[in-house]
Design a protein around this motif. Structure first.
Motif, PDB file in Angstrom:
ATOM      1  N   CYS A  53      -9.469   9.899   1.547  1.00  0.00           N
ATOM      2  CA  CYS A  53     -10.140   9.375   2.740  1.00  0.00           C
ATOM      3  C   CYS A  53     -11.648   9.338   2.529  1.00  0.00           C
ATOM      4  O   CYS A  53     -12.362   8.633   3.239  1.00  0.00           O
ATOM      5  CB  CYS A  53      -9.801  10.230   3.951  1.00  0.00           C
ATOM      6  SG  CYS A  53      -8.037  10.305   4.283  1.00  0.00           S
ATOM      7  N   HIS A  84      -8.870  17.285   3.346  1.00  0.00           N
ATOM      8  CA  HIS A  84      -7.920  16.186   3.545  1.00  0.00           C
ATOM      9  C   HIS A  84      -6.673  16.739   4.217  1.00  0.00           C
ATOM     10  O   HIS A  84      -6.203  17.828   3.876  1.00  0.00           O
ATOM     11  CB  HIS A  84      -7.553  15.525   2.212  1.00  0.00           C
ATOM     12  CG  HIS A  84      -6.664  14.324   2.396  1.00  0.00           C
ATOM     13  ND1 HIS A  84      -5.301  14.439   2.578  1.00  0.00           N
ATOM     14  CD2 HIS A  84      -6.946  12.996   2.456  1.00  0.00           C
ATOM     15  CE1 HIS A  84      -4.782  13.221   2.732  1.00  0.00           C
ATOM     16  NE2 HIS A  84      -5.762  12.334   2.669  1.00  0.00           N
ATOM     17  N   GLU A  85      -6.132  15.951   5.136  1.00  0.00           N
ATOM     18  CA  GLU A  85      -4.990  16.411   5.931  1.00  0.00           C
ATOM     19  C   GLU A  85      -3.806  16.877   5.092  1.00  0.00           C
ATOM     20  O   GLU A  85      -3.162  17.866   5.412  1.00  0.00           O
ATOM     21  CB  GLU A  85      -4.520  15.277   6.858  1.00  0.00           C
ATOM     22  CG  GLU A  85      -5.430  15.016   8.010  1.00  0.00           C
ATOM     23  CD  GLU A  85      -5.577  16.242   8.886  1.00  0.00           C
ATOM     24  OE1 GLU A  85      -4.604  16.652   9.528  1.00  0.00           O
ATOM     25  OE2 GLU A  85      -6.679  16.813   8.902  1.00  0.00           O
ATOM     26  N   CYS A 121     -12.129  12.055   7.216  1.00  0.00           N
ATOM     27  CA  CYS A 121     -10.786  12.576   7.456  1.00  0.00           C
ATOM     28  C   CYS A 121     -10.814  13.530   8.655  1.00  0.00           C
ATOM     29  O   CYS A 121     -11.846  14.138   8.959  1.00  0.00           O
ATOM     30  CB  CYS A 121     -10.262  13.259   6.196  1.00  0.00           C
ATOM     31  SG  CYS A 121      -8.461  13.467   6.227  1.00  0.00           S
ATOM     32  N   ASP A 122      -9.665  13.671   9.292  1.00  0.00           N
ATOM     33  CA  ASP A 122      -9.574  14.193  10.662  1.00  0.00           C
ATOM     34  C   ASP A 122     -10.501  15.352  11.029  1.00  0.00           C
ATOM     35  O   ASP A 122     -11.175  15.310  12.050  1.00  0.00           O
ATOM     36  CB  ASP A 122      -8.140  14.654  10.944  1.00  0.00           C
ATOM     37  CG  ASP A 122      -7.148  13.518  10.944  1.00  0.00           C
ATOM     38  OD1 ASP A 122      -7.496  12.403  10.518  1.00  0.00           O
ATOM     39  OD2 ASP A 122      -6.005  13.743  11.358  1.00  0.00           O
ATOM     40  N   THR A 193     -10.105   6.199   5.782  1.00  0.00           N
ATOM     41  CA  THR A 193      -9.285   7.016   6.686  1.00  0.00           C
ATOM     42  C   THR A 193      -8.117   6.211   7.234  1.00  0.00           C
ATOM     43  O   THR A 193      -8.104   4.975   7.168  1.00  0.00           O
ATOM     44  CB  THR A 193     -10.155   7.528   7.852  1.00  0.00           C
ATOM     45  OG1 THR A 193     -10.864   6.410   8.416  1.00  0.00           O
ATOM     46  CG2 THR A 193     -11.165   8.544   7.364  1.00  0.00           C
ATOM     47  N   CYS A 194      -7.140   6.917   7.784  1.00  0.00           N
ATOM     48  CA  CYS A 194      -5.957   6.258   8.358  1.00  0.00           C
ATOM     49  C   CYS A 194      -6.421   5.174   9.337  1.00  0.00           C
ATOM     50  O   CYS A 194      -7.306   5.408  10.160  1.00  0.00           O
ATOM     51  CB  CYS A 194      -5.086   7.266   9.083  1.00  0.00           C
ATOM     52  SG  CYS A 194      -4.326   8.449   7.955  1.00  0.00           S
ATOM     53  N   ALA A 200      -8.801  10.478  12.911  1.00  0.00           N
ATOM     54  CA  ALA A 200     -10.021  10.041  12.230  1.00  0.00           C
ATOM     55  C   ALA A 200     -10.654   8.857  12.978  1.00  0.00           C
ATOM     56  O   ALA A 200     -11.861   8.860  13.250  1.00  0.00           O
ATOM     57  CB  ALA A 200      -9.718   9.660  10.789  1.00  0.00           C
TER      58      ALA A 200
HETATM   59 FE1  FES Z   1      -7.429  11.420   6.166  1.00  0.00          FE
HETATM   60 FE2  FES Z   1      -5.518  10.305   7.820  1.00  0.00          FE
HETATM   61  S1  FES Z   1      -5.242  11.630   6.117  1.00  0.00           S
HETATM   62  S2  FES Z   1      -7.665  10.215   7.938  1.00  0.00           S
END
Ligand code: FES
Length: 561
Positions: A53, A84-85, A121-122, A193-194, A200
């Protein structure tokens, strides 16, 4: 006030010596006296081989540095934690406060007159906003930006709403092993990012509405040249903010937070964002009321047609005019005179935004995606301090429902029994997961998206009422009650539920009720035994975390921050 290299000298008991030594070492990097005399703009380097991300962070640092130098400043990038998630054990939320502390202390410890924070990232953007609030030097955010969408068999795919949908199909036997392997390579086709309205994207939009990012920055895709031009502009602006002494506490006022909360409801944003923005506000002594947030949701409709509440992706929101197009529709609900890092008010920023004729991604209040905001706050004997549901991404028929509880005591219990063919469960039941809250899991993992038991999934059941003290990815969908507070680990009412009890969810009335008498609950409470301590809880960061983390309604920050 001391500026540049003279700021925050190392303590040797002789300030002149401290400066002399500092200059001696920094000269080893080849800086000239002229460069070292300029305003210093720190830039957080959150690049990591583990964090796709943030894959464009090196290019963003280059562009921000260019902007800083064009404006006469000296850019200095420095590393911080990157999260990172999917690469954070046990869960990214466990580490958010550590990143906030790391970022705050590095900003404070090193000489810089302003800082540009690169998040994405989140958990990174919330951690950086928390740090900025506490360090309180001029600061502005640049996000890495959303990734582009992928394709599989002609269908457009987005991380991670479609990750979950396709995994659900795989579990139900509707996708083969080969197909799910193929899909794995298509869900995240670029860095960034997602690109759905997950945490995010939500945090990026809220940061812009809060005023901590230059206008237009939330939605530019990670791989667009515009993202680099935006970064350059942010670097330039950071230098001006030093002269203006424009600090986070000047920007993140009650009005700014109100604007962020209105935005959260209107974009159908992630449930996680409410925890994060609460933590940021509390760093500045501002308490956000859950009930006031629910009131906003009753007045502010969902206007953005993005997954998981709608159909589109972040690149489409960007083409439609970005967040500005949303804010323009929301003006009756916004504090337009709220200050922003651009130096102009939010209202002035909105007035300069692009208007895209004929776009269909951002609706008007007359033709919303949903008549009310995306999130609702629930209360009742099961959640005295509140719980949250993303009703914009739920099954409408299940929003009012009474069912028999099927209880899972922990994540391990859930993993062990959810697909057991002998599990006693029916489509009308309510799945309950406990010991998955801030202290219980620990780290409040995104386990609230309890999978539909395999035997029901294969029979075609797509959604059930599910509830827990966990969080859920902002990219997920379903009739899912989250953040039940207080959590079960410390003996909250969720710890008293037994399989066979009935639970009533009444979203329009905003209630969540365990249909068991108070006398019976008192009886259960008197025999309740706390779960065993977590392995390793006697030392290190886990000890600090367990001793200090607050509940969801207080943002899960540490109690000493
Ligand atoms: Fe990083 Fe979704 S895994 S924004």
């Amino acid at each position: 006030m001391k500026r540049g290299m003279r700021k925050g000298l190392t303590s040797y008991g002789d300030e002149a010596f401290s400066l002399y030594l500092r200059r001696a070492f920094i000269k080893a990097m080849g800086y000239s006296d002229d460069a070292l005399a300029r305003p210093i703009i720190g830039i957080t380097n959150t690049s990591s081989d583990y964090n796709a991300c943030h894959g464009n962070v090196p290019k963003l640092i280059e562009a921000i540095s260019r902007g800083v130098m064009l404006a006469g400043g000296l850019p200095m990038a420095f590393p911080t934690i990157s999260i990172h998630e999917s690469f954070a054990h046990p869960t990214s939320m466990f580490l958010r406060n550590l990143m906030a502390i790391d970022t705050e202390e590095m900003v404070r410890a090193q000489p810089m007159d302003a800082v540009v924070l690169i998040g994405g990232c989140d958990k990174t953007v919330p951690a950086q906003l928390m740090a900025a609030a506490s360090a309180n030097i001029p600061a502005l955010m640049v996000v890495t930006g959303p990734m582009m969408t992928g394709f599989y068999q002609g269908e457009r795919l987005g991380a991670c709403t479609d990750c979950r949908r396709l995994w659900g199909m795989y579990r139900a036997g509707e996708l083969s092993d080969e197909a799910i392997d193929e899909v794995t390579g298509r869900l995240a086709p670029t860095t960034g990012t997602c690109m759905v309205m997950g945490t995010a994207s939500t945090m990026a939009c809220m940061t812009e509405a809060l005023g901590m990012m230059l206008p237009g920055g939330a939605t530019i895709p990670a791989v667009h040249a515009d993202r680099l031009r935006f970064a350059e502009r942010s670097g330039e602006r950071a230098v001006a903010m030093v002269e203006e002494d424009l600090k986070p506490s000047d920007i993140m006022t009650e009005s700014g937070f109100q604007n962020a909360l209105v935005t959260l409801q209107a974009i159908g944003g992630s449930t996680n964002a409410l925890i994060h923005i609460t933590a940021v506000a509390r760093r500045l002594g501002i308490e956000l009321s859950l009930d006031a947030f629910d009131d906003i949701g009753r007045k502010v409709p969902v206007l953005v047609d993005l997954k998981p509440s709608g159909d589109h992706y972040m690149e489409h929101l960007h083409e439609a005019g970005g967040l500005n197009a949303v804010l323009r529709e929301l003006t009756p609900h916004l504090s337009l005179d709220a200050p922003t890092v651009s130096g102009a008010t939010l209202g002035e920023n909105i007035a300069t935004g692009e208007i895209v004729a004929g776009q269909t991604v951002v609706r008007t209040p007359d033709a919303p995606i949903q008549g009310q905001g995306g999130l609702a706050v629930l209360r009742g004997n099961l959640a005295p301090r509140g719980a949250l549901i993303k009703h914009s991404a739920a099954t409408p028929e299940l929003l009012t429902h009474t069912g028999r509880a099927v209880v899972f005591d922990s994540l391990a219990d859930l993993a062990q029994r959810i697909d057991d063919p002998d599990l006693d469960v029916a489509p009308d039941d309510v799945l309950v997961l406990r010991n998955a809250g801030p202290k219980g899991a620990p780290g409040m993992p995104e386990a609230g998206y309890i999978p539909i038991p395999k035997k029901l999934a294969t029979a075609g059941v797509k959604d059930m009422v599910r509830l827990s003290d966990a969080r859920m990815s902002g990219t997920a969908f379903g009739t899912i009650v989250l953040h039940i507070t207080p959590e079960s680990y410390g003996g909250g009412p969720l710890s008293l539920v037994r399989t066979g009890d009935t639970i009533t969810l009444d979203t329009p009335a905003r209630t969540l009720t365990l249909n068991v008498s108070e006398e019976e609950l008192e009886q259960r409470r008197s025999t309740w035994e706390p779960p065993p301590p977590h392995p390793g809880a006697e030392r290190g960061y886990l000890k600090l975390y367990l001793d200090s983390v607050e509940q969801a309604d207080r943002g899960c920050d540490f109690d000493f921050m």
